[in-house]
Write a protein that holds these residues in place. Structure first.
Motif, PDB file in Angstrom:
ATOM      1  N   LYS A  33       0.839  -1.202   0.000  1.00  0.00           N
ATOM      2  CA  LYS A  33       0.000   0.000   0.000  1.00  0.00           C
ATOM      3  C   LYS A  33       0.876   1.255   0.000  1.00  0.00           C
ATOM      4  O   LYS A  33       1.730   1.419   0.872  1.00  0.00           O
ATOM      5  N   VAL A  34       0.626   2.131  -0.970  1.00  0.00           N
ATOM      6  CA  VAL A  34       1.407   3.355  -1.144  1.00  0.00           C
ATOM      7  C   VAL A  34       0.511   4.556  -0.873  1.00  0.00           C
ATOM      8  O   VAL A  34      -0.421   4.848  -1.632  1.00  0.00           O
ATOM      9  N   GLY A  35       0.766   5.256   0.237  1.00  0.00           N
ATOM     10  CA  GLY A  35       0.003   6.453   0.567  1.00  0.00           C
ATOM     11  C   GLY A  35       0.440   7.634  -0.287  1.00  0.00           C
ATOM     12  O   GLY A  35       1.632   7.861  -0.485  1.00  0.00           O
ATOM     13  N   ILE A  36      -0.532   8.383  -0.798  1.00  0.00           N
ATOM     14  CA  ILE A  36      -0.256   9.577  -1.609  1.00  0.00           C
ATOM     15  C   ILE A  36      -0.887  10.764  -0.900  1.00  0.00           C
ATOM     16  O   ILE A  36      -2.109  10.890  -0.826  1.00  0.00           O
ATOM     17  N   LEU A  37      -0.030  11.628  -0.352  1.00  0.00           N
ATOM     18  CA  LEU A  37      -0.445  12.711   0.548  1.00  0.00           C
ATOM     19  C   LEU A  37      -0.172  14.067  -0.104  1.00  0.00           C
ATOM     20  O   LEU A  37       0.813  14.742   0.228  1.00  0.00           O
ATOM     21  N   HIS A  38      -1.009  14.447  -1.048  1.00  0.00           N
ATOM     22  CA  HIS A  38      -0.830  15.720  -1.756  1.00  0.00           C
ATOM     23  C   HIS A  38      -2.136  16.503  -1.804  1.00  0.00           C
ATOM     24  O   HIS A  38      -3.213  15.911  -1.937  1.00  0.00           O
ATOM     25  N   SER A  39      -2.016  17.835  -1.729  1.00  0.00           N
ATOM     26  CA  SER A  39      -3.194  18.704  -1.790  1.00  0.00           C
ATOM     27  C   SER A  39      -3.824  18.655  -3.180  1.00  0.00           C
ATOM     28  O   SER A  39      -3.163  18.971  -4.169  1.00  0.00           O
ATOM     29  N   LEU A  40      -5.084  18.292  -3.221  1.00  0.00           N
ATOM     30  CA  LEU A  40      -5.831  18.258  -4.472  1.00  0.00           C
ATOM     31  C   LEU A  40      -6.831  19.407  -4.541  1.00  0.00           C
ATOM     32  O   LEU A  40      -7.563  19.551  -5.522  1.00  0.00           O
ATOM     33  N   SER A  41      -6.850  20.221  -3.488  1.00  0.00           N
ATOM     34  CA  SER A  41      -7.688  21.415  -3.438  1.00  0.00           C
ATOM     35  C   SER A  41      -6.972  22.460  -2.593  1.00  0.00           C
ATOM     36  O   SER A  41      -6.010  22.154  -1.893  1.00  0.00           O
ATOM     37  N   GLY A  42      -7.411  23.708  -2.687  1.00  0.00           N
ATOM     38  CA  GLY A  42      -6.773  24.785  -1.937  1.00  0.00           C
ATOM     39  C   GLY A  42      -5.612  25.404  -2.694  1.00  0.00           C
ATOM     40  O   GLY A  42      -5.356  25.091  -3.852  1.00  0.00           O
ATOM     41  N   THR A  43      -4.875  26.286  -2.020  1.00  0.00           N
ATOM     42  CA  THR A  43      -3.869  27.126  -2.673  1.00  0.00           C
ATOM     43  C   THR A  43      -2.717  26.341  -3.287  1.00  0.00           C
ATOM     44  O   THR A  43      -2.087  26.798  -4.240  1.00  0.00           O
ATOM     45  N   MET A  44      -2.411  25.138  -2.762  1.00  0.00           N
ATOM     46  CA  MET A  44      -1.280  24.360  -3.271  1.00  0.00           C
ATOM     47  C   MET A  44      -1.656  23.336  -4.331  1.00  0.00           C
ATOM     48  O   MET A  44      -0.790  22.648  -4.864  1.00  0.00           O
ATOM     49  N   ALA A  45      -2.946  23.239  -4.638  1.00  0.00           N
ATOM     50  CA  ALA A  45      -3.372  22.244  -5.636  1.00  0.00           C
ATOM     51  C   ALA A  45      -2.737  22.507  -6.995  1.00  0.00           C
ATOM     52  O   ALA A  45      -2.476  21.567  -7.758  1.00  0.00           O
ATOM     53  N   ILE A  46      -2.463  23.769  -7.318  1.00  0.00           N
ATOM     54  CA  ILE A  46      -1.829  24.125  -8.597  1.00  0.00           C
ATOM     55  C   ILE A  46      -0.509  23.380  -8.775  1.00  0.00           C
ATOM     56  O   ILE A  46      -0.121  23.034  -9.899  1.00  0.00           O
ATOM     57  N   SER A  47       0.181  23.112  -7.664  1.00  0.00           N
ATOM     58  CA  SER A  47       1.478  22.439  -7.720  1.00  0.00           C
ATOM     59  C   SER A  47       1.389  20.948  -7.402  1.00  0.00           C
ATOM     60  O   SER A  47       2.090  20.128  -8.001  1.00  0.00           O
ATOM     61  N   GLU A  48       0.516  20.583  -6.453  1.00  0.00           N
ATOM     62  CA  GLU A  48       0.551  19.224  -5.916  1.00  0.00           C
ATOM     63  C   GLU A  48      -0.288  18.202  -6.673  1.00  0.00           C
ATOM     64  O   GLU A  48      -0.007  16.997  -6.609  1.00  0.00           O
ATOM     65  N   SER A  49      -1.319  18.650  -7.371  1.00  0.00           N
ATOM     66  CA  SER A  49      -2.196  17.688  -8.064  1.00  0.00           C
ATOM     67  C   SER A  49      -1.414  16.833  -9.045  1.00  0.00           C
ATOM     68  O   SER A  49      -1.654  15.621  -9.170  1.00  0.00           O
ATOM     69  N   ALA A  50      -0.471  17.451  -9.759  1.00  0.00           N
ATOM     70  CA  ALA A  50       0.323  16.709 -10.735  1.00  0.00           C
ATOM     71  C   ALA A  50       1.192  15.647 -10.054  1.00  0.00           C
ATOM     72  O   ALA A  50       1.485  14.606 -10.654  1.00  0.00           O
ATOM     73  N   LEU A  51       1.581  15.876  -8.804  1.00  0.00           N
ATOM     74  CA  LEU A  51       2.410  14.895  -8.100  1.00  0.00           C
ATOM     75  C   LEU A  51       1.596  13.657  -7.722  1.00  0.00           C
ATOM     76  O   LEU A  51       2.114  12.532  -7.736  1.00  0.00           O
ATOM     77  N   LYS A  52       0.331  13.866  -7.386  1.00  0.00           N
ATOM     78  CA  LYS A  52      -0.552  12.723  -7.148  1.00  0.00           C
ATOM     79  C   LYS A  52      -0.660  11.882  -8.412  1.00  0.00           C
ATOM     80  O   LYS A  52      -0.528  10.646  -8.372  1.00  0.00           O
ATOM     81  N   ASP A  53      -0.868  12.534  -9.543  1.00  0.00           N
ATOM     82  CA  ASP A  53      -0.994  11.804 -10.808  1.00  0.00           C
ATOM     83  C   ASP A  53       0.326  11.123 -11.196  1.00  0.00           C
ATOM     84  O   ASP A  53       0.319  10.030 -11.778  1.00  0.00           O
ATOM     85  N   THR A  54       1.443  11.767 -10.889  1.00  0.00           N
ATOM     86  CA  THR A  54       2.748  11.152 -11.155  1.00  0.00           C
ATOM     87  C   THR A  54       2.875   9.831 -10.406  1.00  0.00           C
ATOM     88  O   THR A  54       3.318   8.817 -10.964  1.00  0.00           O
ATOM     89  N   MET A  55       2.477   9.831  -9.134  1.00  0.00           N
ATOM     90  CA  MET A  55       2.553   8.605  -8.341  1.00  0.00           C
ATOM     91  C   MET A  55       1.630   7.523  -8.892  1.00  0.00           C
ATOM     92  O   MET A  55       2.009   6.344  -8.948  1.00  0.00           O
ATOM     93  N   LEU A  56       0.443   7.908  -9.323  1.00  0.00           N
ATOM     94  CA  LEU A  56      -0.482   6.931  -9.897  1.00  0.00           C
ATOM     95  C   LEU A  56       0.108   6.314 -11.163  1.00  0.00           C
ATOM     96  O   LEU A  56      -0.021   5.107 -11.396  1.00  0.00           O
ATOM     97  N   MET A  57       0.784   7.140 -11.972  1.00  0.00           N
ATOM     98  CA  MET A  57       1.427   6.633 -13.186  1.00  0.00           C
ATOM     99  C   MET A  57       2.553   5.661 -12.835  1.00  0.00           C
ATOM    100  O   MET A  57       2.655   4.574 -13.431  1.00  0.00           O
TER     101      MET A  57
END
Length: 434
Positions: free
Chosen positions: A31-55
């Protein structure tokens, strides 16, 4: 039966139980936890990191997983809320029973999570440049320490551009404040007077930049070459760069070098007026390398967007994820303590044509690149270090840190060993109290 025999049998039964428990722990998905902001002020930067991990997880599973086990992502949204990061980390470790966490962007969110992963003996891979002044046996810092970004950037401006006056502009939290404390000390060590240093902090999500940009213009009109060193984070960068353009702040006059603006952030800005401004990172999408081209192809295919961009923290997750996989293979288990021991010394390819190695201080080796913004939202590399640089957890330019080293190997096993006194401080995070 003698008491000694009873004890021996009890110990044998306990060992067998522990063995079965370990085997059970190494069954089922990793199990790989992915702890990135997908909403709020940092979503502009962090959403892509969540998708990177999924890839990365999807691609590893297509290779058969690791140790015969598939990987299972567990995604949460801490929503740019720093205390919520700690709650979500605890949820991942206690409820979801994740084997490892990849996450965080801001240092304030990392510092929120740090005591949780230490208490519960979790593993956190942190992919973003940060201020240093910290070392934890439960955290692997795959982004840049100050000696792998901030210091080389200032050296470039000082030596190649001839900058004499310095604006240190940042978002008001620990990373910019600590980084700028290091940079102020470094600049003064190199003969820069206090009157030639302007420091400014703004809140997350700040948008009213008119007066600050006006102050920067005024500060830069004293007849000395002036530059802005930016540690502004998140979506506040969009109105900041827009206001620079509105007030005609040209890169030829007052260049801005950013530590938290990459291709992802520029994708939301008209970059034509920003051509010539700079960023310091350890990777750019424009790097001419086959491994990089493959990564970009995989990313555009995964997102389904031909115009999808890659950036430095994505590469840091790529490196950290591959290091974790190699450490699990080397240890033969996902057991946290075994992985912590196994990962030191692990080397994996980076995306710039070399290798990244995990050092005993839980930082990695990285090249340092200075990129110039182009009108297509990409960066042209104008300077880079001749070889990789090992990350330093403790700054050589702060009095309380210059004598400290971090080495998580036994027998030292210390995050802040003082080489002068020969003692371990016992508290591997002094920045939180600064």
């Amino acid at each position: 039966m003698t008491m000694k025999k009873h004890v021996k049998q009890g110990l044998a039964a306990l060992a067998l139980t522990l063995s079965f428990n370990a085997m059970a722990a190494d069954e089922g998905p990793i199990k790989v936890g992915i702890l990135h902001s997908l909403s709020g002020t940092m979503a502009i930067s962090e959403s892509a990191l969540k998708d990177t991990m999924l890839m990365l997880i999807k691609e590893q599973n297509e290779k058969g997983g690791v140790l015969g086990r598939k990987l299972e992502p567990v995604v949460v949204d801490p929503a740019s809320n720093w205390p919520l990061f700690a709650e979500k980390a605890r949820e991942l470790l206690e409820k979801d029973k994740v084997d490892v966490i990849f996450g965080n962007w801001t240092s304030v969110s990392r510092k929120s999570v740090l005591p949780v992963v230490e208490e519960l003996n979790g593993l956190l891979f942190y992919p973003v440049q940060y201020e240093g002044e910290e070392s934890s046996e439960n955290v692997f810092y795959t982004g840049a320490a100050p000696n792998q970004q901030a210091i080389p950037a200032v050296d470039y401006l000082m030596n190649q551009v001839g900058v004499k006056r310095w604006v240190l502009a940042g978002t008001d939290y620990v990373y910019p404040r600590t980084t700028n404390k290091i940079l102020e000390a470094y600049l003064k060590d190199h003969g820069v007077s206090e009157k030639d240093i302007m420091v400014n902090y703004t809140p997350f999500g700040y948008s009213n930049w008119q007066s600050i940009v006006s102050d920067i213009k005024k500060f830069g009109s004293a007849g000395k070459k002036t530059a802005v060193v930016s540690t502004i984070n998140g979506d506040a960068n969009v109105p900041f760069y827009r206001e620079l353009a509105n007030q005609g702040v040209d890169a030829a006059d007052i260049p801005v070098i950013a530590f938290s603006v990459g291709e992802q952030e520029l994708s939301g800005i008209d970059t034509a007026p920003l051509v010539g401004h700079l960023a310091a990172w350890n990777y750019f999408m424009s790097v001419d390398n086959e491994a990089n081209y493959d990564f970009i192809d995989h990313w555009t295919a995964f997102t389904g967007k031909e115009d999808a961009v890659t950036n430095d923290p994505m590469e840091a997750h790529y490196i950290g994820f591959n290091m974790y996989i190699e450490a699990v293979k080397k240890a033969g288990t996902t057991d946290v303590d075994a992985v912590k021991d196994a990962i030191i010394g692990v080397s994996v390819p980076n995306l710039t044509g070399g290798y990244a190695t995990m050092m005993p201080n839980h930082h990695i080796t990285k090249p340092v690149l200075i990129g110039e913004i182009q009108d297509n939202g990409q960066f042209s590399v104008v300077w880079q270090t001749p070889s990789t640089v090992a990350g330093d957890a403790w700054s050589d330019y702060l009095p309380g840190s210059k004598d400290l080293i971090s080495d998580w190997r036994k027998p030292l096993h210390c995050g802040n060993f003082n080489v002068v006194t020969g003692t371990c401080g016992g508290k591997a995070d002094v920045a939180a109290s600064n």
